[in-house]
Write an enzyme that holds these catalytic residues in place. Structure first.
Site, mmCIF file in Angstrom:
data_model
loop_
_atom_site.group_PDB
_atom_site.id
_atom_site.type_symbol
_atom_site.label_atom_id
_atom_site.label_comp_id
_atom_site.label_asym_id
_atom_site.label_seq_id
_atom_site.Cartn_x
_atom_site.Cartn_y
_atom_site.Cartn_z
ATOM 1 N N TYR A 137 -2.387 7.934 0.810
ATOM 2 C CA TYR A 137 -1.957 8.106 -0.581
ATOM 3 C C TYR A 137 -1.603 6.768 -1.230
ATOM 4 O O TYR A 137 -1.038 6.730 -2.318
ATOM 5 C CB TYR A 137 -0.740 9.038 -0.653
ATOM 6 N N LYS A 195 -3.451 10.854 14.592
ATOM 7 C CA LYS A 195 -4.836 10.901 15.066
ATOM 8 C C LYS A 195 -5.139 9.554 15.717
ATOM 9 O O LYS A 195 -6.140 8.898 15.410
ATOM 10 C CB LYS A 195 -5.753 11.216 13.865
ATOM 11 N N ASP A 227 -5.634 17.696 14.884
ATOM 12 C CA ASP A 227 -6.529 18.850 15.069
ATOM 13 C C ASP A 227 -5.888 19.853 16.042
ATOM 14 O O ASP A 227 -5.874 21.060 15.792
ATOM 15 C CB ASP A 227 -7.936 18.410 15.539
ATOM 16 N N ASP A 251 0.400 16.831 4.230
ATOM 17 C CA ASP A 251 -0.096 17.633 3.114
ATOM 18 C C ASP A 251 -0.903 18.810 3.652
ATOM 19 O O ASP A 251 -0.704 19.957 3.251
ATOM 20 C CB ASP A 251 -0.970 16.757 2.204
ATOM 21 N N ASP A 255 0.091 23.355 4.127
ATOM 22 C CA ASP A 255 -0.564 24.515 3.506
ATOM 23 C C ASP A 255 -0.803 25.580 4.581
ATOM 24 O O ASP A 255 -0.611 26.776 4.349
ATOM 25 C CB ASP A 255 -1.895 24.130 2.841
HETATM 26 C C1 IPM Z 1 1.416 18.636 -2.402
HETATM 27 C C2 IPM Z 1 0.245 18.535 -3.314
HETATM 28 C C3 IPM Z 1 0.106 17.097 -3.834
HETATM 29 C C4 IPM Z 1 -0.128 16.214 -2.627
HETATM 30 C C5 IPM Z 1 -0.987 16.889 -4.906
HETATM 31 C C6 IPM Z 1 -0.825 17.817 -6.083
HETATM 32 C C7 IPM Z 1 -1.049 15.453 -5.376
HETATM 33 O O1 IPM Z 1 -0.918 18.983 -2.676
HETATM 34 O O2 IPM Z 1 2.543 18.338 -2.848
HETATM 35 O O3 IPM Z 1 1.243 19.006 -1.236
HETATM 36 O O4 IPM Z 1 -1.268 15.993 -2.228
HETATM 37 O O5 IPM Z 1 0.855 15.731 -2.084
HETATM 38 MG MG MG Z 2 -0.508 19.853 -0.780
#
Ligand code: IPM
Ligand code: MG
Length: 359
Positions: A137, A195, A227, A251, A255
Site C-alpha cells: 500500500y 509469504k 496461503d 486486507d 474479508d
Molecule cells: C479495507 C478496504 C480498503 C483497503 C480499501 C477500500 C482501500 O478494502 O479497509 O479493507 O484495501 O484497505
Molecule cells: Mg478490505
C-alpha cells in the site's frame, strides 16, 4: 463530565445510513454511561469530490489530529475512478495519522451465523493485527509507457524494521491482554502470517517478530504462510488467537474472516496509533446498489463504535454496546447480518439502542 470530540465522515453509498445507526448507539451508550460526545462532521466523500473536485485536504488531517477519534462510514462511488477517493480519505487518514495498526476482530456471536459446519462461537474468536502504513500500500510506483504495448507497471512493497517491530509488539501485547481476560486458558498465541518463502524480503518480518518474541516468553508463537493461513482459517479457525500480518495480506484474510463471523455486515475495524487520534470503520464498502434502501446491516458500524469506545477507555460502554449486538444475534432477534435478516437498517439500530439502554 468527560466529553470526547469525535470526527465523523459518513462517506458514500450505505455509509451515511449505517453511520446514523452508529451515532444513535453512541449517543445512547454515552447517556447511560455518563460521558459526552461532540461530533465534528466532515463533508468529504465521492459526491463532494464530483461537485467540487476536492479530495481530503491536508489541513483536515491536521485538524483531525486535535480530536479524540474519528468514525468513518464507507467510501467508494461508481462514477469516480476506482480507488481515487478511497486512497485520499481512507489511506490519507491511515498514513497521515500514522495509524500503524489495523485491528480486526473475527468473532462468531452465534453458531448459525457461521457458514462452516460444526464451528461454534468458542472456535472462532481471534484478532488480526494488520500492519496499516506500509507494504504493497506504499503508493511508491507507477506506470511507464502507459497505454502502449511496452507498458510497465511497478509497485514497491515497503517493509521497515520499525513497521514490523511495532506491529509485532502490539500483537504480543494484545495476546497477553486477551489471555489475562480469559484467565490464561488457553495460553496466549501470536501467529505471524507472511509469504517469506516466495517473497524473500518478508524475512524482515520473520526476524523482527522473533526479536520481539524474546520479550514475551509467556506467549506461544506460530507461523503460517498466507496461503496456508487461508486454509487453516477454514479448517481449524480455533487455532488462531492473534494474527499479525502485512497490509495487503491483512486486507485479504479479514474479508475471509468476516465471512466466518457471519458476513461483511458485521465486521468492524480500528485504525489505531496507541495514544493518538485513531479511526474506526466497518470493514464493508459503500455497497452502492444497496444505498438508500434501508437494507444495509449497521452492525459492522456499531461494532466500530464499540471499538472506538474501548480505545477511548470507555470500556464499560464498549462492552455494553458489544454485548447488545451479541445478545441480539445469539437470541435470534436479529437472525442474520445481511439483507436476509428482513430487518431494516434503522430498525436494527433501534433494537441495539433499546438493548443498550435496558441492560
Ligand atoms: C479495507 C478496504 C480498503 C483497503 C480499501 C477500500 C482501500 O478494502 O479497509 O479493507 O484495501 O484497505
Ligand atoms: Mg478490505
Amino acid at each position: 463530565m468527560t466529553s470526547y470530540n469525535v470526527g465523523v465522515l459518513a462517506g458514500d453509498g450505505i455509509g451515511p445510513e449505517v453511520m446514523r445507526q452508529g451515532l444513535k448507539v453512541l449517543e445512547a451508550a454515552a447517556s447511560v454511561e455518563g460521558f459526552g460526545c461532540e461530533l465534528v462532521e466532515y463533508p468529504y466523500n465521492s459526491e463532494h469530490y464530483l461537485k467540487t473536485n476536492e479530495l481530503l485536504p491536508d489541513s483536515v488531517i491536521d485538524e483531525v489530529r486535535t480530536l479524540d477519534a474519528v468514525l468513518l462510514g464507507a467510501i467508494g462511488h461508481p462514477d469516480v475512478e476506482p480507488g481515487l477517493v478511497e486512497r485520499s480519505i481512507i489511506l490519507g487518514l491511515r498514513f497521515g495519522l500514522d495509524l500503524y495498526i489495523n485491528l480486526r476482530p473475527i468473532k462468531l456471536y452465534a453458531e448459525h451465523l457461521c457458514p462452516l459446519k460444526d464451528k461454534r462461537p468458542e472456535d472462532i474468536d481471534f484478532v488480526v493485527v494488520r500492519e496499516n502504513t506500509e507494504g504493497m500500500y506504499s503508493q511508491i510506483g507507477g506506470h511507464l509507457k502507459k497505454g502502449t504495448p511496452d507498458e510497465v507497471a511497478l509497485i514497491s512493497g515497503v517493509y521497515t524494521w520499525k513497521g514490523c517491530e511495532r506491529a509485532s509488539r502490539y500483537a504480543f501485547e494484545l495476546a497477553r491482554k486477551r489471555a489475562a481476560e480469559r484467565r490464561g486458558d488457553p495460553r496466549p498465541k501470536v501467529t505471524l502470517v507472511d509469504k517469506a518463502n516466495a517473497i524473500r524480503p518478508h524475512d524482515i518480518w520473520t526476524r523482527a517478530f522473533a526479536a520481539v518474541a524474546q520479550d514475551f516468553p509467556d506467549v506461544e508463537r506460530d507461523h503460517a504462510y498466507v496461503d496456508a493461513c487461508c486454509m487453516w482459517m477454514i479448517k481449524n479457525p480455533e487455532w488462531f488467537d492473534v494474527v499479525v500480518t502485512t497490509n495487503m495480506f491483512g486486507d485479504i484474510v479479514t474479508d475471509l474472516g468476516a465471512m466466518l463471523q457471519g458476513g461483511m455486515g458485521i465486521a468492524a475495524s480500528g485504525n489505531i496509533h496507541p495514544g493518538k487520534t485513531s479511526m474506526f470503520e466497518p470493514i464493508h464498502g459503500s455497497a452502492p446498489k444497496h444505498a438508500g434502501k434501508n437494507v444495509a446491516c449497521p452492525l459492522g458500524m456499531i461494532g466500530a463504535v464499540s471499538m472506538m469506545l474501548d480505545f477511548l477507555g470507555e470500556t464499560s460502554a464498549a462492552a455494553r454496546v458489544e454485548g447488545a449486538v451479541g445478545d441480539l444475534l445469539k437470541s435470534g432477534a436479529v437472525p442474520s447480518a445481511d439483507a436476509r435478516s428482513g430487518i431494516g437498517t434503522s430498525e436494527m439500530g433501534d433494537m441495539v439502542v433499546e438493548r443498550v439502554r435496558s441492560d
